[in-house]
Write a protein that holds these residues in place. Structure first.
Motif, mmCIF file in Angstrom:
data_model
loop_
_atom_site.group_PDB
_atom_site.id
_atom_site.type_symbol
_atom_site.label_atom_id
_atom_site.label_comp_id
_atom_site.label_asym_id
_atom_site.label_seq_id
_atom_site.Cartn_x
_atom_site.Cartn_y
_atom_site.Cartn_z
ATOM 1 N N LEU A 15 20.625 -10.119 6.819
ATOM 2 C CA LEU A 15 20.355 -8.748 7.253
ATOM 3 C C LEU A 15 19.247 -8.110 6.430
ATOM 4 O O LEU A 15 18.400 -7.387 6.965
ATOM 5 C CB LEU A 15 21.633 -7.908 7.178
ATOM 6 C CG LEU A 15 22.690 -8.195 8.253
ATOM 7 C CD1 LEU A 15 23.988 -7.481 7.926
ATOM 8 C CD2 LEU A 15 22.187 -7.798 9.637
ATOM 9 N N ASP A 16 19.234 -8.368 5.121
ATOM 10 C CA ASP A 16 18.160 -7.839 4.264
ATOM 11 C C ASP A 16 16.801 -8.365 4.737
ATOM 12 O O ASP A 16 15.840 -7.600 4.884
ATOM 13 C CB ASP A 16 18.381 -8.250 2.809
ATOM 14 C CG ASP A 16 19.489 -7.466 2.119
ATOM 15 O OD1 ASP A 16 19.900 -6.421 2.665
ATOM 16 O OD2 ASP A 16 19.949 -7.908 1.047
ATOM 17 N N ALA A 17 16.738 -9.668 4.956
ATOM 18 C CA ALA A 17 15.478 -10.284 5.380
ATOM 19 C C ALA A 17 15.074 -9.806 6.767
ATOM 20 O O ALA A 17 13.897 -9.524 7.032
ATOM 21 C CB ALA A 17 15.614 -11.808 5.364
ATOM 22 N N ALA A 18 16.052 -9.698 7.657
ATOM 23 C CA ALA A 18 15.762 -9.266 9.022
ATOM 24 C C ALA A 18 15.297 -7.814 9.050
ATOM 25 O O ALA A 18 14.385 -7.461 9.809
ATOM 26 C CB ALA A 18 17.004 -9.438 9.890
ATOM 27 N N GLN A 19 15.896 -6.969 8.229
ATOM 28 C CA GLN A 19 15.489 -5.563 8.196
ATOM 29 C C GLN A 19 14.027 -5.444 7.784
ATOM 30 O O GLN A 19 13.265 -4.675 8.389
ATOM 31 C CB GLN A 19 16.383 -4.779 7.232
ATOM 32 C CG GLN A 19 16.090 -3.293 7.208
ATOM 33 C CD GLN A 19 17.157 -2.508 6.446
ATOM 34 O OE1 GLN A 19 18.333 -2.857 6.456
ATOM 35 N NE2 GLN A 19 16.745 -1.452 5.776
ATOM 36 N N THR A 20 13.621 -6.204 6.792
ATOM 37 C CA THR A 20 12.220 -6.189 6.364
ATOM 38 C C THR A 20 11.305 -6.719 7.467
ATOM 39 O O THR A 20 10.274 -6.116 7.776
ATOM 40 C CB THR A 20 12.047 -7.038 5.089
ATOM 41 O OG1 THR A 20 12.878 -6.513 4.060
ATOM 42 C CG2 THR A 20 10.603 -7.038 4.626
#
Length: 201
Positions: A15-20
């Motif tokens: 989720l962190d990577a996808a949000q970025t």
């Protein structure tokens, strides 16, 4: 079966990577390969957790909305409502992902239903109900119009930062410039609130 701590960590990494990635490239431009690389999780695991890119985008949107609602809860008093516009402005200045993701979402789906349509509707029903209490009115649709106006005022400089830069020039990026912009937006927000309280809207 409950998710294991390791599984929860993997989900957060994705989720962190996808949000970025989605914030930078939008739903159409984002690449699953880059999200997997950013997260350090292989692509197969990503699909196992979220199914497809649209579902992952939906999960990111749910998360950023939760963060926003926790950081800046909708007020239920007039004084809280008057402070709300500035608080939303401050939130978007500190964390611009939500407005960028909303802009990308709007460009992608336009008037078509979004994947988590019902959940998002429920979120706004709760917000307009709280706003109705703060305004002392019994008209959720009128409260929704006020909410659109207040959110629009507070978020527009971050949705279209190029307009802010072109209109305000280099001084707009100084702390004094930001303070003047915030004060102007809060004042206009108060005018919207006053019109409702006076029965003009």
């Amino acid at each position: 079966m409950a998710e294991t701590p390791k599984g929860q960590q993997t989900r957060v990494k994705l989720l962190d990577a996808a949000q970025t990635e989605f914030s930078e490239h939008g739903l159409a431009g984002a690449r699953v390969d880059r999200i997997a690389e950013r997260s350090g999780v292989n692509k197969q695991r990503l699909y196992a957790y979220f199914g497809n890119k649209e579902s992952l985008f939906s999960a990111v949107m749910t998360r950023v909305y939760q963060h926003m609602s926790q950081a800046v809860p909708i007020p239920t008093t007039e004084n809280g409502l008057r402070a709300y516009v500035g608080e939303v402005f401050d939130y978007h200045r500190a964390s611009g992902d939500l407005v960028r993701l909303l802009a990308w979402e709007g460009l992608h789906y336009r008037d078509r239903p979004i994947p988590d349509e019902k959940e998002r509707e429920t979120y706004y029903v709760h917000k307009t109900a709280a706003l109705s209490i703060a305004l002392g009115i019994d008209d959720p649709t009128a409260a929704a119009r006020v909410l659109i106006a207040l959110i629009g005022l507070a978020s527009w400089p971050f949705i279209v930062p190029q307009q802010r830069r072109l209109m305000l020039g280099p001084d707009g990026d100084s702390e004094a410039g930001w303070a003047l912009l915030r004060a102007s937006i809060v004042a206009h927000g108060h005018s919207v609130i006053d019109n409702v309280l006076e029965g003009s809207v």
